[in-house]
Design a protein around this motif. Structure first.
Motif, PDB file in Angstrom:
ATOM      1  N   GLY A   1      12.971 -12.291  -1.475  1.00  0.00           N
ATOM      2  CA  GLY A   1      12.220 -12.385  -0.215  1.00  0.00           C
ATOM      3  C   GLY A   1      12.391 -11.202   0.716  1.00  0.00           C
ATOM      4  O   GLY A   1      11.627 -11.036   1.668  1.00  0.00           O
ATOM      5  N   SER A   2      13.399 -10.381   0.472  1.00  0.00           N
ATOM      6  CA  SER A   2      13.603  -9.261   1.406  1.00  0.00           C
ATOM      7  C   SER A   2      12.673  -8.119   1.043  1.00  0.00           C
ATOM      8  O   SER A   2      12.415  -7.838  -0.137  1.00  0.00           O
ATOM      9  N   ALA A   3      12.159  -7.435   2.062  1.00  0.00           N
ATOM     10  CA  ALA A   3      11.173  -6.371   1.834  1.00  0.00           C
ATOM     11  C   ALA A   3      11.676  -5.009   2.287  1.00  0.00           C
ATOM     12  O   ALA A   3      11.276  -3.984   1.755  1.00  0.00           O
ATOM     13  N   TYR A   4      12.505  -4.992   3.288  1.00  0.00           N
ATOM     14  CA  TYR A   4      13.069  -3.708   3.722  1.00  0.00           C
ATOM     15  C   TYR A   4      14.488  -3.936   4.224  1.00  0.00           C
ATOM     16  O   TYR A   4      14.717  -4.729   5.154  1.00  0.00           O
ATOM     17  N   ILE A   5      15.458  -3.274   3.597  1.00  0.00           N
ATOM     18  CA  ILE A   5      16.855  -3.392   4.014  1.00  0.00           C
ATOM     19  C   ILE A   5      17.448  -1.986   4.027  1.00  0.00           C
ATOM     20  O   ILE A   5      17.406  -1.284   3.011  1.00  0.00           O
ATOM     21  N   ALA A   6      17.975  -1.577   5.166  1.00  0.00           N
ATOM     22  CA  ALA A   6      18.603  -0.258   5.244  1.00  0.00           C
ATOM     23  C   ALA A   6      19.905  -0.340   6.015  1.00  0.00           C
ATOM     24  O   ALA A   6      20.048  -1.175   6.914  1.00  0.00           O
ATOM     25  N   ARG A   7      20.842   0.527   5.651  1.00  0.00           N
ATOM     26  CA  ARG A   7      22.065   0.635   6.447  1.00  0.00           C
ATOM     27  C   ARG A   7      22.108   2.031   7.046  1.00  0.00           C
ATOM     28  O   ARG A   7      21.992   3.030   6.329  1.00  0.00           O
ATOM     29  N   VAL A   8      22.249   2.093   8.361  1.00  0.00           N
ATOM     30  CA  VAL A   8      22.274   3.366   9.073  1.00  0.00           C
ATOM     31  C   VAL A   8      23.507   3.393   9.973  1.00  0.00           C
ATOM     32  O   VAL A   8      24.272   2.431  10.034  1.00  0.00           O
ATOM     33  N   SER A   9      23.691   4.512  10.647  1.00  0.00           N
ATOM     34  CA  SER A   9      24.837   4.645  11.541  1.00  0.00           C
ATOM     35  C   SER A   9      24.400   5.377  12.795  1.00  0.00           C
ATOM     36  O   SER A   9      23.344   6.019  12.809  1.00  0.00           O
ATOM     37  N   VAL A  10      25.186   5.266  13.847  1.00  0.00           N
ATOM     38  CA  VAL A  10      24.830   5.964  15.082  1.00  0.00           C
ATOM     39  C   VAL A  10      25.987   6.842  15.559  1.00  0.00           C
ATOM     40  O   VAL A  10      26.184   7.027  16.746  1.00  0.00           O
ATOM     41  N   HIS A  11      26.761   7.382  14.600  1.00  0.00           N
ATOM     42  CA  HIS A  11      27.936   8.149  15.023  1.00  0.00           C
ATOM     43  C   HIS A  11      27.619   9.594  15.388  1.00  0.00           C
ATOM     44  O   HIS A  11      28.475  10.284  15.922  1.00  0.00           O
ATOM     45  N   ASP A  12      26.418  10.096  15.069  1.00  0.00           N
ATOM     46  CA  ASP A  12      26.044  11.438  15.530  1.00  0.00           C
ATOM     47  C   ASP A  12      24.519  11.511  15.703  1.00  0.00           C
ATOM     48  O   ASP A  12      23.800  10.601  15.248  1.00  0.00           O
ATOM     49  N   PRO A  13      24.022  12.546  16.379  1.00  0.00           N
ATOM     50  CA  PRO A  13      22.588  12.593  16.707  1.00  0.00           C
ATOM     51  C   PRO A  13      21.671  12.505  15.487  1.00  0.00           C
ATOM     52  O   PRO A  13      20.655  11.805  15.528  1.00  0.00           O
ATOM     53  N   ALA A  14      22.031  13.163  14.381  1.00  0.00           N
ATOM     54  CA  ALA A  14      21.167  13.116  13.205  1.00  0.00           C
ATOM     55  C   ALA A  14      21.041  11.684  12.703  1.00  0.00           C
ATOM     56  O   ALA A  14      19.956  11.223  12.335  1.00  0.00           O
ATOM     57  N   ASN A  15      22.162  10.972  12.713  1.00  0.00           N
ATOM     58  CA  ASN A  15      22.119   9.594  12.236  1.00  0.00           C
ATOM     59  C   ASN A  15      21.404   8.670  13.209  1.00  0.00           C
ATOM     60  O   ASN A  15      20.775   7.697  12.798  1.00  0.00           O
ATOM     61  N   VAL A  16      21.516   8.986  14.497  1.00  0.00           N
ATOM     62  CA  VAL A  16      20.790   8.182  15.481  1.00  0.00           C
ATOM     63  C   VAL A  16      19.287   8.313  15.220  1.00  0.00           C
ATOM     64  O   VAL A  16      18.550   7.324  15.213  1.00  0.00           O
ATOM     65  N   ALA A  17      18.837   9.547  14.961  1.00  0.00           N
ATOM     66  CA  ALA A  17      17.412   9.769  14.705  1.00  0.00           C
ATOM     67  C   ALA A  17      16.970   9.002  13.459  1.00  0.00           C
ATOM     68  O   ALA A  17      15.904   8.388  13.421  1.00  0.00           O
ATOM     69  N   ARG A  18      17.834   9.027  12.447  1.00  0.00           N
ATOM     70  CA  ARG A  18      17.491   8.328  11.209  1.00  0.00           C
ATOM     71  C   ARG A  18      17.483   6.799  11.436  1.00  0.00           C
ATOM     72  O   ARG A  18      16.613   6.094  10.922  1.00  0.00           O
ATOM     73  N   ALA A  19      18.406   6.337  12.251  1.00  0.00           N
ATOM     74  CA  ALA A  19      18.460   4.898  12.551  1.00  0.00           C
ATOM     75  C   ALA A  19      17.152   4.463  13.203  1.00  0.00           C
ATOM     76  O   ALA A  19      16.605   3.408  12.892  1.00  0.00           O
ATOM     77  N   LYS A  20      16.644   5.318  14.074  1.00  0.00           N
ATOM     78  CA  LYS A  20      15.405   4.967  14.758  1.00  0.00           C
ATOM     79  C   LYS A  20      14.252   4.872  13.753  1.00  0.00           C
ATOM     80  O   LYS A  20      13.434   3.953  13.817  1.00  0.00           O
ATOM     81  N   ARG A  21      14.228   5.809  12.817  1.00  0.00           N
ATOM     82  CA  ARG A  21      13.146   5.765  11.816  1.00  0.00           C
ATOM     83  C   ARG A  21      13.247   4.483  10.978  1.00  0.00           C
ATOM     84  O   ARG A  21      12.251   3.873  10.625  1.00  0.00           O
ATOM     85  N   ALA A  22      14.476   4.073  10.697  1.00  0.00           N
ATOM     86  CA  ALA A  22      14.654   2.843   9.910  1.00  0.00           C
ATOM     87  C   ALA A  22      14.140   1.631  10.679  1.00  0.00           C
ATOM     88  O   ALA A  22      13.468   0.751  10.127  1.00  0.00           O
TER      89      ALA A  22
END
Ligand SMILES: Cc1ncc(C[n+]2csc(CCOP(=O)(O)OP(=O)(O)O)c2C)c(N)n1
Ligand code: SF4
Ligand SMILES: [Mg+2]
Lengths: 270, 188, 356
Positions: A169-190
């Motif tokens: 049943g799951s359609a989108y699952i991602a694990r992200v982090s917010v420990h630095d700006p690049a990861n924050v940007a990626r978290a937002k895209r997720a």
């Protein structure tokens, strides 16, 4: 002059109660920016958990519910089944989602409920004073593991993204982090992808965000981010664990992430 | 006798342990005592406070809503609790960190540069005890002897070497009130 | 004996250890967190087990298993968690398993807040779960009494093979008071539990931990048996404290933190030579109806003071049985009654200016 830092419209103009350096505030902002950018503010409904972020029902200016501890996915199910054309998201901590609410999250994912879960994994029960969470790392000292988390007594930390990705049943699952700006940007895209998949009606969506709790970890905000990077990411690899629909991958192959691939729907993970 | 003492400041300023020390000393003297911390989400804001009641009679509610003595270690604490002090009560203002005056005219207010005096003694950590010394001298709520004994109880053994410094801080505080110390407390 | 300062929540833990409890299963919640923090350190020191469950639903069922296995076992929570435990408590009562459940009550309903309250009185004394059952409920009013009652709680649970609940609130849990403690932890001789299902290990009779009685006749017989047991408890276990009730024209009735405030109120009246007393129930179920009924013969009015909108007042009215007016004063949502306000309410009653 261009204004680079404004408050997203979806966030109310009020001070957060979070501790200095707490990443809950960053994640609130990301979610609010995505809601603004997608222009879905008017039809978005938030479901707040019980945890430090309980007051997010106040911070997000959209309509909101405050669920009992762990039951946000059940509440969201009720809302979305009545109002299928709205955008519904829950915002839950690791105690809320991975301990008391395990039944609700697993079955919401299994049923393919079409809402989005923002899952804040800070490896601790923050609101209640730093007790062990299901995601607390082995050896980590908390107020209820004064001798360190012990595998014999407490078992091993739970990896929720990997678990939920194997459900059909799951359609989108991602694990992200917010420990630095690049990861924050990626978290937002997720977060944006998750909302898009929800709106495309493809199934259950969740973004797990590795977050810090300087207060209960007993570290300065900066040291806490470092601790996250050095200790949490190796155990909780970043990546997209389930991808449906036609989207560009979040992580490049050389990003160092080695998230697990779900068998029935291989994702682009590095 | 009855004293309801509210000690308030930042988290990390040691207000909770100062309160415990006072309660322990009251117990050593055979008084009824109760100690209660503030708890709850306000801890997030970084403030901490505790109430200590010391009485010759059993204590009803341990919650100190109308203190006879307020020890304000930082400005938000003074602003928040000044109004709750009983008429004729006492307010100690840590003037090292508080740059405003108390507005109440119906209470006695003492301005103690606690952090500076503690630094002069060699450690800012004993700032609370400077004020505690003044409080004890002024009210006689407990004896210095009981505090000395209590320090041994509340401090973990590896900190017992700190006891002389703590006692010196108490003495400096007491001296301020007696008027024979290094710097008399500004009463106003 | 040593006299030491102790927090109420920690006293629950130390009291349990000294009562021979070696198993704690629980889930974090404010305002009782110092208890799990304390036991997470303390139980391993005495060879016991502290286990954090994934929820209160799991905690109470872990208690079910451990109690069935013959252990002295406890759990602890506050309103929202105790609500989740109700199904399990009903099963424990149905299967007649001894255990101790602590509820440090906070403001409700729903998520409410974490400030002190007494609004779970109905839930505790009426049986918040399904079916016809009773739980013995103890209500200490000081840290010393917490220690003393923890021992009694485990003994009563074993004596009646029934869950026992100890209730307090955020004030009792957070406050520090002096307590007298034996220097050493004395070994506790636990009663024989021949009914425990521990594996037959050569026993000739099978033991079963169960609450299913599918045939109505059998289920009724089980209920009658339970009712007989509850009758004995109601007869023998009522406990209370009298504070200046002799000759009192007005009797205040209050438990726990509210009773502490009421004692100060009684003192204020007695200093003026006015006949006011306090009856402090120590058992909430069984409610000390005997004592209230006796006082209804001598006192002219009753004033129940609670940190709720009025729950125990119903038991006071039942016991007074219409013979005297029963008034109520309460604060709710985490507020604590202030002695001055109670004094004013009581004063109105004494001078005939209050409505019951
Ligand atoms: C039924 C129930 N049990 C326990 C609690 C107490 N409680 C409040 S928040 C929380 C855990 C919070 O941890 P988490 O979900 O990880 O969120 P965080 O504070 O870390 O963001 C608990 C156990 C409750 N409110 N309800
Ligand atoms: S306790 Fe931790 S999670 Fe909660 S607000 Fe503070 S830093 Fe954030
Ligand atoms: Mg958490």
């Amino acid at each position: 002059m261009k204004k680079v830092f404004t408050r997203p419209k979806s966030l109310k103009d009020m001070p957060f109660h979070y501790c200095p350096g707490c990443t809950h505030g960053i994640v609130h902002r990301l979610v609010a920016e995505v809601i603004d950018e997608m222009g879905i503010f008017d039809r978005t409904i938030a479901v707040a958990p019980v945890g430090c972020s309980v007051f997010c029902y106040d911070y997000f200016d959209c309509d909101a519910y405050q669920a009992s501890h762990g039951r946000a996915p059940a509440v969201a199910t009720g809302i979305k089944r009545v109002l299928p054309d709205r955008v519904v998201f829950t915002y839950q901590g690791d105690g809320d989602l991975a301990a008391i609410g395990t039944g609700e999250i697993v079955h919401a994912a299994a049923r393919g409920e079409k809402f989005t879960v923002i899952f804040i994994n800070n490896a601790i029960y923050a609101m209640t004073g730093g007790q062990m969470a299901p995601t607390t790392l082995l050896g980590q000292v908390t107020t209820t593991t004064p001798y360190g988390r012990n595998r014999e007594i407490n078992g091993c930390p739970v990896r929720m993204s990997e678990m939920l990705a194997v459900l059909d049943g799951s359609a989108y699952i991602a694990r992200v982090s917010v420990h630095d700006p690049a990861n924050v940007a990626r978290a937002k895209r997720a977060v944006r992808k998750a909302f898009e998949v929800q709106m495309a009606g493809l199934g259950f969506t969740m973004v797990e965000v590795l977050s810090s709790c300087p207060t209960n970890w007993g570290l300065s905000p900066l040291k806490a981010l470092k601790w996250l990077e050095e200790n949490m990411i190796p155990y909780y690899p970043l990546g997209e664990y389930k991808v449906s629909g036609d989207t560009t991958p979040l992580f490049r192959h050389d990003s160092g992430a080695d998230g697990g691939l779900s068998k029935n729907d291989p994702a682009e993970v590095g | 006798m009855f004293e309801a003492i509210l000690i308030a400041g930042f988290g990390g300023q040691g207000v909770l342990s100062t309160g415990q020390l006072l309660a322990q000393a009251g117990m050593e003297e055979g008084r009824h005592v109760a100690w209660i911390p503030s708890y709850g989400p306000e801890m997030r804001g970084g403030t901490a406070n505790c109430g200590v009641t010391i009485s010759s009679r059993p204590i009803s509610s341990p919650v100190v809503s109308e203190p006879t003595v307020l020890i304000a270690m930082n400005r938000p604490s003074l602003e928040k609790f000044e109004h709750s002090v009983v008429q004729g009560g006492i307010i100690f203002v840590n003037s090292s960190l508080i740059d405003i005056r108390a507005g109440r005219k119906d209470v006695r207010v003492f301005y103690v540069p606690a952090n500076e005096l503690a630094e002069e003694l060699g450690s800012g950590k004993v700032a609370n005890n400077v004020i505690l010394g003044a409080l004890i001298e002024l009210t006689g709520v407990v004896t210095p002897g009981a505090v000395e004994k209590s320090l041994r109880e509340v401090l973990p053994p590896h900190h017992h070497k700190m006891i002389p410094l703590n006692l010196k801080a108490l003495e400096v505080g007491a001296g301020l009130v007696r008027g024979d110390g290094p710097a008399a407390a500004g009463a106003g | 004996m040593a006299k030491i300062l102790m927090k109420g929540n920690e006293a629950i833990g130390e009291g349990a250890v000294r009562a021979g409890c070696r198993y704690f299963f629980g889930y974090p919640i404010t305002p009782q967190s110092e208890l799990p923090h304390y036991l997470a350190k303390r139980l391993p020191e005495v060879g016991g087990l502290y286990l954090q469950a994934e929820s209160e639903v799991a905690s109470i069922n872990m208690v079910f298993g451990a109690a069935g296995a013959g252990a002295r076992v406890m759990t602890s929570s506050s309103g929202p968690g105790i609500s989740l435990m109700q199904e399990g408590i009903s099963y424990l009562a149905g299967a007649e398993l001894p255990c101790v459940i602590v509820n440090m009550i906070r403001g409700g309903p729903g998520l409410g807040n974490i400030a002190p309250a007494q609004s779970d009185y109905f839930q505790a004394t009426r049986g918040g779960g399904h079916g016809d059952y009773r739980v013995l409920v103890l209500a200490p009013a000081s840290v010393q009494e917490i220690i003393d009652l923890m021992k009694d709680a485990f003994d009563l649970a074993d004596k009646y093979r029934n869950p026992v609940m100890l209730i307090g609130d955020g004030v009792l849990g957070q406050m520090m008071e002096p307590v007298e403690l034996d220097e050493e932890v004395k070994p506790v001789v636990l009663p024989e539990k021949s009914w425990a299902a521990t594996g037959r290990m050569g026993r000739d009779k099978k033991n079963l931990i169960n609450s299913l009685y599918i045939v109505p006749e059998n289920c009724e017989a089980h209920n009658l048996e339970l009712a007989r047991k509850y009758g004995t408890m109601a007869e023998k276990e009522q406990r209370w404290e009298d504070y200046h009730t002799e000759g009192a024209e007005l009797v205040l009735v209050a438990f726990g933190t509210a009773a502490r405030v009421c004692k100060a109120v009684v003192d204020m009246f007695r200093e003026e030579g006015r006949p006011v007393g306090l009856l402090r129930p120590i058992t909430l179920w069984p409610f000390p109806a005997k004592r209230v009924a006796a006082l209804a013969g001598t006192a002219r009015h009753f004033l129940t003071v609670e940190m709720s909108m009025g729950q125990m007042v119903e038991d006071v009215r039942l016991a007074v049985n219409g013979r005297r007016p029963v008034y109520f004063y309460g604060r709710a949502g985490g507020m604590i009654p202030v002695a001055r306000d109670v004094y004013r309410e009581a004063g109105k009653i004494l001078t005939g200016g209050a409505d019951s």
